[in-house]
Design a protein around this motif. Structure first.
Motif, PDB file in Angstrom:
ATOM      1  N   GLU A  68      31.936  46.142  54.371  1.00 31.76           N
ATOM      2  CA  GLU A  68      31.985  47.583  54.641  1.00 31.76           C
ATOM      3  C   GLU A  68      33.227  48.216  54.017  1.00 31.76           C
ATOM      4  O   GLU A  68      33.166  49.349  53.505  1.00 31.76           O
ATOM      5  N   GLU A  69      34.337  47.509  54.045  1.00 32.54           N
ATOM      6  CA  GLU A  69      35.567  48.035  53.446  1.00 32.54           C
ATOM      7  C   GLU A  69      35.439  48.103  51.920  1.00 32.54           C
ATOM      8  O   GLU A  69      35.896  49.056  51.295  1.00 32.54           O
ATOM      9  N   TYR A  70      34.805  47.084  51.317  1.00 30.12           N
ATOM     10  CA  TYR A  70      34.557  47.132  49.865  1.00 30.12           C
ATOM     11  C   TYR A  70      33.753  48.383  49.502  1.00 30.12           C
ATOM     12  O   TYR A  70      34.024  49.051  48.499  1.00 30.12           O
ATOM     13  N   ALA A  71      32.745  48.686  50.330  1.00 28.90           N
ATOM     14  CA  ALA A  71      31.858  49.819  50.038  1.00 28.90           C
ATOM     15  C   ALA A  71      32.605  51.152  50.094  1.00 28.90           C
ATOM     16  O   ALA A  71      32.172  52.125  49.466  1.00 28.90           O
ATOM     17  N   LYS A  72      33.726  51.210  50.815  1.00 26.92           N
ATOM     18  CA  LYS A  72      34.491  52.458  50.916  1.00 26.92           C
ATOM     19  C   LYS A  72      35.292  52.757  49.652  1.00 26.92           C
ATOM     20  O   LYS A  72      35.824  53.857  49.504  1.00 26.92           O
ATOM     21  N   HIS A  73      35.404  51.783  48.753  1.00 27.94           N
ATOM     22  CA  HIS A  73      36.246  51.946  47.568  1.00 27.94           C
ATOM     23  C   HIS A  73      35.458  51.610  46.303  1.00 27.94           C
ATOM     24  O   HIS A  73      35.723  50.604  45.634  1.00 27.94           O
ATOM     25  N   PRO A  74      34.458  52.448  45.999  1.00 27.08           N
ATOM     26  CA  PRO A  74      33.612  52.165  44.828  1.00 27.08           C
ATOM     27  C   PRO A  74      34.392  52.163  43.519  1.00 27.08           C
ATOM     28  O   PRO A  74      33.947  51.565  42.539  1.00 27.08           O
ATOM     29  N   GLU A  75      35.583  52.812  43.500  1.00 31.79           N
ATOM     30  CA  GLU A  75      36.371  52.830  42.270  1.00 31.79           C
ATOM     31  C   GLU A  75      36.914  51.448  41.920  1.00 31.79           C
ATOM     32  O   GLU A  75      37.186  51.150  40.755  1.00 31.79           O
ATOM     33  N   ILE A  76      37.055  50.568  42.937  1.00 36.39           N
ATOM     34  CA  ILE A  76      37.502  49.191  42.683  1.00 36.39           C
ATOM     35  C   ILE A  76      36.334  48.351  42.177  1.00 36.39           C
ATOM     36  O   ILE A  76      36.490  47.499  41.313  1.00 36.39           O
ATOM     37  N   ASP A  77      35.129  48.608  42.725  1.00 40.82           N
ATOM     38  CA  ASP A  77      33.901  47.936  42.272  1.00 40.82           C
ATOM     39  C   ASP A  77      33.994  46.415  42.416  1.00 40.82           C
ATOM     40  O   ASP A  77      33.776  45.668  41.455  1.00 40.82           O
ATOM     41  N   GLU A  78      34.315  45.975  43.627  1.00 38.53           N
ATOM     42  CA  GLU A  78      34.431  44.540  43.900  1.00 38.53           C
ATOM     43  C   GLU A  78      33.110  43.822  43.611  1.00 38.53           C
ATOM     44  O   GLU A  78      32.020  44.329  43.879  1.00 38.53           O
ATOM     45  N   ASN A  79      33.220  42.633  43.089  1.00 37.86           N
ATOM     46  CA  ASN A  79      32.082  41.779  42.770  1.00 37.86           C
ATOM     47  C   ASN A  79      31.979  40.713  43.858  1.00 37.86           C
ATOM     48  O   ASN A  79      32.963  40.033  44.144  1.00 37.86           O
ATOM     49  N   VAL A  80      30.818  40.530  44.480  1.00 40.82           N
ATOM     50  CA  VAL A  80      30.693  39.631  45.633  1.00 40.82           C
ATOM     51  C   VAL A  80      29.556  38.641  45.434  1.00 40.82           C
ATOM     52  O   VAL A  80      28.440  39.028  45.058  1.00 40.82           O
ATOM     53  N   ALA A  81      29.851  37.363  45.684  1.00 36.33           N
ATOM     54  CA  ALA A  81      28.823  36.320  45.753  1.00 36.33           C
ATOM     55  C   ALA A  81      28.949  35.646  47.119  1.00 36.33           C
ATOM     56  O   ALA A  81      30.043  35.600  47.698  1.00 36.33           O
TER      57      ALA A  81
END
Length: 605
Positions: A68-81
């Motif tokens: 949920e925290e990743y989703a708040k910062h789309p400018e970072i665009d974290e990659n998740v597996a």
């Protein structure tokens, strides 16, 4: 024959999981169209029965909050597996930035099965190899693909394809050792962050996994959401002009740079802590190729962070709280680094193996000593020089009095190709030629010469050696059993109940409190503490006994920091590990268990 069979099983299983990782790398590569452009994060989620229902829920909540925290910062665009480890060990999601889908992926997973963590880590290579992903660069920071392990830290057999919950305890020690070796190799490049979950997670195991990796650390469950902002804070840190000019160890100047660079933004205290941590550990974010090109090691590795830890080059052997089986080869080793994490140091054993060990107070435990300083010399076999050798200036010396003057002795810390790093007794460290261009700045001392013996005896009198508990630092060249006997004898002689010596040995500042309040002399007798909470232990007769004031204060401090932590204590010349979550203490020598309890003082405010 049985041992050979186990080795064959290991090799076959390793090859199986390595082949599966190669296949998964191909899948990740084929799905590059769904990859995020930011840093890569590989979640290994323990879904085994060892977590229990509450631990399973805790794991899911931690994972969900991070996504949920990743989703708040789309400018970072974290990659998740996502990899799960339980009834099945497999990829649940390949790399992507589809956070909504990732957030609910655990709806497909049930609690149960063993915990073959080694298999999951082998599988994680499918995220790194053959172009499956890449590191991420922001400013001068290079962010390698991270592994985030959410687990109870209790690995089981990874050679079995069965999903049964009942695995023998005997096999668990074998697979713990294997997991430590595997994560050590992976951690040379990829930071491993461990988030403990479950009723009684093995914090020592999880600390070992993350602290031997490059930049990894323990992240407690309540810190998961803040941890998910680490990439965002790293982006902010990369823009601070101050950090571009030095290593950022001055917190005040880093915070001043933060305010000047972002005058209109507010940062929480936790964000400020993260930003400062990133700036102060800038060397961890150098490109891996750059790290490999360094002649020996970076300045962060050479730093002696704590004067109460053995200096680099100190000779050590297994200590009071040793739990690492035969990693030391039943022989001595050399301290080669102070880890960035409090209470951990790196040792290279004379066998050539290198591991990290506890010395003092770590993040989760107090006064734990896996090793102790010793007076055992480094005996060379077929090597020309090695860590732990005593050296002095040689025929080609041209470095003035950098060594402290002619005749001064130092310890070899690290050996590279024809170059060695030496720590002199003055504390000065330097790199010197040992065969480079045919030059020898150093010569090796005879380890049994009077000057070498005297040097090691002086190392035995460093503050770190003297604070080692139970007087074991005075054991010098004795073998392990004799050293233990001497330690016990010393304890008996200084015990308050001893009659051989009528003089009470008092260490100033440790046994006396404020004299204006009370004459508060510490003993091991059954006197109650005036603390708000008192810990008790039950003996063989069923009687509840209060811990002494010093031990009670230690337990209260650990409990306040984490009610599920453990602590090592001494009671009646025996060493115990108090497991607060289970209200029990375990005798580390006999493995006997006794009940403990915490009682609130009725007069506490």
């Amino acid at each position: 024959m049985a041992e050979t069979s186990v080795k064959l099983d290991f090799r076959e299983s390793e090859n199986l999981w390595k082949a599966q990782a190669t296949f998964e790398a191909q899948k990740n590569r084929e799905l590059r169209h769904q990859h995020g452009k930011g840093p890569c994060n590989v979640f290994i989620l323990d879904t085994s029965s060892s977590l229990g229902e509450l631990g399973f829920k805790q794991m899911k909540d931690v994972f969900t909050s991070a996504i949920e925290e990743y989703a708040k910062h789309p400018e970072i665009d974290e990659n998740v597996a996502v990899i799960v480890c339980g009834k099945e060990t497999k990829f649940l999601r390949y790399f992507s930035n589809h956070y909504e889908d990732i957030k609910y992926c655990l709806d497909e997973v049930d609690l149960g099965g063993p915990s073959p963590l080694s298999a999951a880590f082998y599988l994680s290579n499918g995220c790194f190899m053959n172009g499956a992903s890449r590191s991420y660069t922001v400013g001068e920071f290079n962010i390698q693909q991270r592994i985030i392990l959410i687990s109870g830290g209790r690995p089981t057999d990874f050679t079995s394809i069965a999903s049964k919950d009942n695995l023998t305890v005997k096999s668990n020690e074998v697979f713990k050792n294997h997991l430590q070796e595997l994560t050590r190799e992976i951690g040379k490049v990829h930071p491993i962050f461990c988030i403990p979950v479950g009723i009684n997670p093995d914090l020592t195991m999880l600390e070992f996994i993350c602290y031997q990796s490059r930049g990894g650390k323990i992240v407690h469950s309540h810190q998961a959401r803040q941890f998910a902002k680490y990439s965002q804070n790293m982006k902010i840190a990369s823009r601070l002009s101050y950090t571009m000019m030095n290593d950022g160890n001055d917190r005040e100047r880093v915070m001043t740079s933060l305010v000047c660079t972002f005058p209109d933004e507010e940062f929480s205290e936790m964000d400020q802590d993260d930003i400062y941590e990133i700036c102060s550990k800038k060397s961890l974010y150098a490109p891996v190729d750059h790290m490999k090109e360094k002649h020996l090691v970076g300045p962060d590795v050479l730093e002696e962070r704590n004067p109460l830890m053995p200096p680099l080059g100190s000779r050590v052997k297994r200590g009071r709280d040793w739990i690492w089986n035969d990693q030391d080869g039943y022989g001595p080793g050399t301290v080669i680094m102070h880890c960035p994490h409090d209470g951990w140091l790196g040792v290279e054993w004379d066998t050539g193996l290198m591991y990290n060990y506890r010395y003092g107070t770590t993040f989760s435990e107090e006064n734990v000593y896996d090793v102790q300083v010793c007076n055992e010399p480094r005996i060379l076999g077929n090597k020309s020089i090695s860590s732990g050798c005593e050296v002095k200036r040689g025929p080609d010396w041209e470095w003035g009095d950098q060594d402290g003057g002619a005749g001064s002795i130092g310890s070899v810390v690290v050996v590279s190709v024809n170059v060695v790093l030496v720590r002199w007794q003055s504390g000065i460290k330097g790199q010197y030629r040992f065969g480079f261009d045919g030059k020898f700045d150093l010569q090796i001392c005879d380890p049994f010469s009077s000057e070498a013996v005297k040097y090691r005896e002086e190392m035995m009198r460093t503050p770190a050696a003297l604070i080692y508990p139970s007087g074991a630092s005075a054991s010098h060249n004795e073998d392990f059993e004799k050293a233990l006997e001497l330690s016990k004898k010393s304890e008996e002689e200084t015990s308050p109940n001893a009659t051989a010596k009528p003089i009470l040995h008092v260490v100033k500042g440790k046994y006396f409190r404020n004299p204006s309040l009370s004459l508060d002399i510490e003993t091991d007798g059954p006197n109650f503490s005036s603390a708000n909470t008192q810990w008790f232990w039950k003996d063989d007769t069923g009687k509840w006994n209060p811990y002494c004031r010093e031990t009670n204060a230690k337990l209260n401090k650990c409990y306040k920091r984490n009610p599920k932590s453990t602590a090592v204590v001494n009671v009646q010349n025996q060493t115990y590990r108090v497991v607060m979550a289970k209200n029990m203490q375990i005798n580390l020598a006999t493995r006997e268990t006794f009940d403990v309890k915490l009682v609130k003082n009725e007069f506490s405010s």
